[in-house]
Design an enzyme around this catalytic site. Sequence first.
Site, PDB file in Angstrom:
ATOM      1  N   GLY A 124       0.830  -1.184   0.063  1.00 56.79           N
ATOM      2  CA  GLY A 124      -0.029   0.077   0.111  1.00 56.79           C
ATOM      3  C   GLY A 124       0.884   1.417   0.014  1.00 56.79           C
ATOM      4  O   GLY A 124       0.535   2.431  -0.699  1.00 56.79           O
ATOM      5  N   ASP A 125       2.096   1.236   0.645  1.00 56.42           N
ATOM      6  CA  ASP A 125       2.900   2.263   0.652  1.00 56.42           C
ATOM      7  C   ASP A 125       3.613   2.589  -0.641  1.00 56.42           C
ATOM      8  O   ASP A 125       3.490   3.634  -1.111  1.00 56.42           O
ATOM      9  CB  ASP A 125       3.974   2.115   1.754  1.00 56.42           C
ATOM     10  CG  ASP A 125       3.507   1.882   2.878  1.00 56.42           C
ATOM     11  OD1 ASP A 125       2.472   2.221   3.412  1.00 56.42           O
ATOM     12  OD2 ASP A 125       4.103   0.921   3.687  1.00 56.42           O
TER      13      ASP A 125
END
Length: 313
Positions: free
Chosen positions: A251-252
């Site tokens: 997600g980062d």
Amino acid sequence: MILTVTLNPSLDRTIEIGSLARGAVIRATSTHLDPGGKGVNVSRALLANSVASCAIVPYGGDEGRQLIGLLSAEGLEMITVPISGTTRSNVTLAEPDGTVTKINEPGTPLSAEELNTVAEAVLAAAHTADWVVASGSLPPEVPSDVYAWLCRRFAAAGINVAVDTSGPALVSAVTAGPALVKPNREELAEATGVQITTLGDAIGAARKLRAMGAGTVLASLGPDGAVLVEDDHVWYGRCPVTEPRSAVGAGDAMLAGFLAAGARGEQALVEALAWATAAVKLPGSRMPSPKDIQRDAVRIQQADHTMPLQAGG
């Protein structure tokens, strides 16, 4: 320049195993020790792709010094903020089918003075910044409205603010009007009270988050891809992974790719999905470099509101 703020950074040890059996003696097939924390990972992904970034990192104790050492070895530009507590350590157990079990320490409290020092460090570097990313879990005893407080301070300085957090901290931050939020499916459902079982549910929840105060909403849906909602436009895309290794940091990487591509529109969603998919194929919380990223594998398609989402995705 993209600044990142991680209030609860960590040392992340990822242990790859054949399968997880409770109560058994399990032998690891490999281990990886990486610097961790959502904002830290965003900066690491940007660095790996030659995008200018600076991470504001509070640190303390031996673990904190080790974290800073690992980040320095990667060549990450940082502003470090010493704190009185000790940086946390996390453990991830990764199985061959992509199943991940995480054990995260809570972290150490930050005083009001330490929080203000972090904010001042961002503002001091703000003259070179296009975005500031405020992301990750909050340390114990830190008030849930801290991201809203930071958002208002940074927005007042003319900086676009992206927020990636969960629970009450996300709900509070949204009321401060961040330019971008990046929840996953679970975080989106929790923040809006919408049960998300179809793509239409996810789009509706993203629109509700915008009505609550958020600007652009980039919602990651795990193996179902991601949906982007901005103004009157909705884009949906996916990029299947046949051999996942670790979803830690995916997600980062998605947020980093989105910001690197201008944080707007279809092409930014393509970049976000390509970076996230590349991260899932890598061990531990390694961030993808250009050789790992395959944009041609991303498919942007018409959003079918009736499409069911995978259970647990």
